[in-house]
Design a protein around this motif. Structure first.
Motif, PDB file in Angstrom:
ATOM      1  N   ILE A 117     -24.844  34.187  32.046  1.00 54.63           N
ATOM      2  CA  ILE A 117     -25.316  35.527  31.673  1.00 54.63           C
ATOM      3  C   ILE A 117     -24.489  36.055  30.505  1.00 54.63           C
ATOM      4  O   ILE A 117     -25.032  36.559  29.517  1.00 54.63           O
ATOM      5  CB  ILE A 117     -25.254  36.482  32.878  1.00 54.63           C
ATOM      6  CG1 ILE A 117     -26.304  36.088  33.921  1.00 54.63           C
ATOM      7  CG2 ILE A 117     -25.450  37.938  32.441  1.00 54.63           C
ATOM      8  CD1 ILE A 117     -26.128  36.766  35.268  1.00 54.63           C
ATOM      9  N   LEU A 118     -23.183  35.927  30.607  1.00 56.46           N
ATOM     10  CA  LEU A 118     -22.302  36.403  29.542  1.00 56.46           C
ATOM     11  C   LEU A 118     -22.523  35.634  28.245  1.00 56.46           C
ATOM     12  O   LEU A 118     -22.513  36.223  27.154  1.00 56.46           O
ATOM     13  CB  LEU A 118     -20.842  36.325  29.983  1.00 56.46           C
ATOM     14  CG  LEU A 118     -20.467  37.260  31.139  1.00 56.46           C
ATOM     15  CD1 LEU A 118     -19.083  36.904  31.677  1.00 56.46           C
ATOM     16  CD2 LEU A 118     -20.544  38.710  30.721  1.00 56.46           C
ATOM     17  N   ASP A 119     -22.729  34.326  28.341  1.00 53.89           N
ATOM     18  CA  ASP A 119     -22.995  33.510  27.152  1.00 53.89           C
ATOM     19  C   ASP A 119     -24.280  33.945  26.456  1.00 53.89           C
ATOM     20  O   ASP A 119     -24.323  34.077  25.225  1.00 53.89           O
ATOM     21  CB  ASP A 119     -23.107  32.027  27.525  1.00 53.89           C
ATOM     22  CG  ASP A 119     -21.791  31.404  27.930  1.00 53.89           C
ATOM     23  OD1 ASP A 119     -20.723  32.014  27.694  1.00 53.89           O
ATOM     24  OD2 ASP A 119     -21.830  30.298  28.521  1.00 53.89           O
ATOM     25  N   VAL A 120     -25.334  34.148  27.240  1.00 52.98           N
ATOM     26  CA  VAL A 120     -26.622  34.557  26.659  1.00 52.98           C
ATOM     27  C   VAL A 120     -26.494  35.934  26.024  1.00 52.98           C
ATOM     28  O   VAL A 120     -26.989  36.164  24.919  1.00 52.98           O
ATOM     29  CB  VAL A 120     -27.743  34.524  27.727  1.00 52.98           C
ATOM     30  CG1 VAL A 120     -29.006  35.214  27.230  1.00 52.98           C
ATOM     31  CG2 VAL A 120     -28.051  33.085  28.123  1.00 52.98           C
ATOM     32  N   ALA A 121     -25.828  36.851  26.701  1.00 51.01           N
ATOM     33  CA  ALA A 121     -25.649  38.200  26.157  1.00 51.01           C
ATOM     34  C   ALA A 121     -24.873  38.163  24.839  1.00 51.01           C
ATOM     35  O   ALA A 121     -25.213  38.861  23.886  1.00 51.01           O
ATOM     36  CB  ALA A 121     -24.948  39.094  27.172  1.00 51.01           C
TER      37      ALA A 121
ATOM     38  N   ILE B 132     -26.236  44.446  29.597  1.00 49.38           N
ATOM     39  CA  ILE B 132     -26.469  43.427  30.619  1.00 49.38           C
ATOM     40  C   ILE B 132     -26.884  44.169  31.884  1.00 49.38           C
ATOM     41  O   ILE B 132     -26.281  45.180  32.245  1.00 49.38           O
ATOM     42  CB  ILE B 132     -25.202  42.599  30.903  1.00 49.38           C
ATOM     43  CG1 ILE B 132     -24.743  41.852  29.647  1.00 49.38           C
ATOM     44  CG2 ILE B 132     -25.444  41.622  32.058  1.00 49.38           C
ATOM     45  CD1 ILE B 132     -23.385  41.189  29.782  1.00 49.38           C
ATOM     46  N   VAL B 133     -27.917  43.666  32.541  1.00 46.63           N
ATOM     47  CA  VAL B 133     -28.393  44.273  33.782  1.00 46.63           C
ATOM     48  C   VAL B 133     -28.286  43.235  34.894  1.00 46.63           C
ATOM     49  O   VAL B 133     -28.717  42.090  34.738  1.00 46.63           O
ATOM     50  CB  VAL B 133     -29.851  44.758  33.657  1.00 46.63           C
ATOM     51  CG1 VAL B 133     -30.325  45.402  34.963  1.00 46.63           C
ATOM     52  CG2 VAL B 133     -29.988  45.730  32.496  1.00 46.63           C
TER      53      VAL B 133
ATOM     54  N   GLN C 202     -19.978  41.062  40.085  1.00 49.30           N
ATOM     55  CA  GLN C 202     -18.579  41.453  39.899  1.00 49.30           C
ATOM     56  C   GLN C 202     -17.948  40.688  38.742  1.00 49.30           C
ATOM     57  O   GLN C 202     -17.253  41.261  37.911  1.00 49.30           O
ATOM     58  CB  GLN C 202     -17.791  41.208  41.185  1.00 49.30           C
ATOM     59  CG  GLN C 202     -16.326  41.579  41.070  1.00 49.30           C
ATOM     60  CD  GLN C 202     -15.580  41.370  42.383  1.00 49.30           C
ATOM     61  OE1 GLN C 202     -16.163  41.299  43.444  1.00 49.30           O
ATOM     62  NE2 GLN C 202     -14.281  41.262  42.289  1.00 49.30           N
ATOM     63  N   SER C 203     -18.206  39.405  38.672  1.00 46.46           N
ATOM     64  CA  SER C 203     -17.650  38.598  37.595  1.00 46.46           C
ATOM     65  C   SER C 203     -18.189  39.039  36.232  1.00 46.46           C
ATOM     66  O   SER C 203     -17.446  39.097  35.244  1.00 46.46           O
ATOM     67  CB  SER C 203     -17.962  37.118  37.840  1.00 46.46           C
ATOM     68  OG  SER C 203     -17.352  36.327  36.868  1.00 46.46           O
ATOM     69  N   VAL C 204     -19.474  39.366  36.173  1.00 49.18           N
ATOM     70  CA  VAL C 204     -20.061  39.850  34.921  1.00 49.18           C
ATOM     71  C   VAL C 204     -19.390  41.157  34.506  1.00 49.18           C
ATOM     72  O   VAL C 204     -18.990  41.327  33.354  1.00 49.18           O
ATOM     73  CB  VAL C 204     -21.590  40.015  35.048  1.00 49.18           C
ATOM     74  CG1 VAL C 204     -22.159  40.782  33.857  1.00 49.18           C
ATOM     75  CG2 VAL C 204     -22.270  38.658  35.176  1.00 49.18           C
ATOM     76  N   ILE C 205     -19.253  42.090  35.459  1.00 50.90           N
ATOM     77  CA  ILE C 205     -18.627  43.383  35.150  1.00 50.90           C
ATOM     78  C   ILE C 205     -17.214  43.188  34.606  1.00 50.90           C
ATOM     79  O   ILE C 205     -16.823  43.798  33.607  1.00 50.90           O
ATOM     80  CB  ILE C 205     -18.588  44.279  36.402  1.00 50.90           C
ATOM     81  CG1 ILE C 205     -19.996  44.707  36.799  1.00 50.90           C
ATOM     82  CG2 ILE C 205     -17.696  45.499  36.179  1.00 50.90           C
ATOM     83  CD1 ILE C 205     -20.077  45.329  38.178  1.00 50.90           C
ATOM     84  N   LEU C 206     -16.439  42.342  35.262  1.00 52.39           N
ATOM     85  CA  LEU C 206     -15.038  42.167  34.888  1.00 52.39           C
ATOM     86  C   LEU C 206     -14.835  41.433  33.568  1.00 52.39           C
ATOM     87  O   LEU C 206     -13.804  41.596  32.922  1.00 52.39           O
ATOM     88  CB  LEU C 206     -14.288  41.433  36.007  1.00 52.39           C
ATOM     89  CG  LEU C 206     -14.146  42.208  37.316  1.00 52.39           C
ATOM     90  CD1 LEU C 206     -13.531  41.312  38.394  1.00 52.39           C
ATOM     91  CD2 LEU C 206     -13.318  43.468  37.112  1.00 52.39           C
ATOM     92  N   ASN C 207     -15.829  40.634  33.170  1.00 55.13           N
ATOM     93  CA  ASN C 207     -15.644  39.803  31.983  1.00 55.13           C
ATOM     94  C   ASN C 207     -16.528  40.171  30.796  1.00 55.13           C
ATOM     95  O   ASN C 207     -16.411  39.556  29.735  1.00 55.13           O
ATOM     96  CB  ASN C 207     -15.854  38.336  32.353  1.00 55.13           C
ATOM     97  CG  ASN C 207     -14.789  37.854  33.312  1.00 55.13           C
ATOM     98  OD1 ASN C 207     -13.624  37.784  32.952  1.00 55.13           O
ATOM     99  ND2 ASN C 207     -15.169  37.565  34.553  1.00 55.13           N
ATOM    100  N   ALA C 208     -17.396  41.142  30.962  1.00 52.21           N
ATOM    101  CA  ALA C 208     -18.323  41.510  29.889  1.00 52.21           C
ATOM    102  C   ALA C 208     -17.612  42.269  28.775  1.00 52.21           C
ATOM    103  O   ALA C 208     -16.689  43.041  29.019  1.00 52.21           O
ATOM    104  CB  ALA C 208     -19.457  42.354  30.448  1.00 52.21           C
ATOM    105  N   ASP C 209     -18.086  42.041  27.562  1.00 58.33           N
ATOM    106  CA  ASP C 209     -17.563  42.771  26.408  1.00 58.33           C
ATOM    107  C   ASP C 209     -18.590  43.784  25.897  1.00 58.33           C
ATOM    108  O   ASP C 209     -18.546  44.217  24.762  1.00 58.33           O
ATOM    109  CB  ASP C 209     -17.175  41.802  25.296  1.00 58.33           C
ATOM    110  CG  ASP C 209     -18.342  40.974  24.787  1.00 58.33           C
ATOM    111  OD1 ASP C 209     -19.458  41.063  25.369  1.00 58.33           O
ATOM    112  OD2 ASP C 209     -18.148  40.230  23.804  1.00 58.33           O
TER     113      ASP C 209
END
Length: 132
Positions: free
Chosen positions: A82-86, A94-95, A114-121
């Motif tokens: 998800i993070l890579d695609v974003a 990101i939703v 949780q992982s997306v929230i913590l690692n998203a830019d």
């Protein structure tokens, strides 16, 4: 126009809840583009992401509201994908869907959201639990 990346698992209710949240954003019907991503942990039949019921339901929901939708599939860690695609799409948002878990469940199984929230830019919108 803004671009949202929506991470979708196999749960149709959570997928549609994420689609609804995007469609409800101000100006979505005239200025949103969505990339739905489904990350396969196991895909022995070689299905594409567009064949997954939850992905189809979310896609139909958005397209019926005039929102442009792209679907992508991947394999591997869902949060990382998800993070890579974003990042690759330079998405504005990101939703992801949240769901209730016991403290033990969280410790044992982790949480993609949780992982997306913590690692998203970039901003992450978490859609509420639909399981109860």
């Amino acid at each position: 126009m803004y671009h949202a990346v929506v991470g979708v698992d196999d749960n149709e209710e959570r997928a549609v809840a994420c689609a609804r949240a995007v469609a409800d954003l101000p100006g979505a019907e005239t200025g949103a583009r969505v990339t739905i991503i489904h990350s396969f942990t196991d895909d022995p039949s070689g299905a594409s992401a567009a064949e997954i019921d939850s992905v189809r339901e979310a896609t139909v929901y958005l397209e019926e509201r005039g929102i442009e939708v792209d679907v992508t599939g991947s394999s591997g860690d869902p949060a990382e994908r998800i993070l890579d695609v974003a990042s690759a799409a330079d998405a504005d948002l990101i939703v992801a869907a949240g769901r209730k878990r016991s403290p033990t469940g969280k410790a044992l199984f982790g949480s993609v959201t949780q992982s997306v929230i913590l690692n998203a830019d970039r901003p992450v919108m978490v859609v509420g639990d639909t399981d109860g």
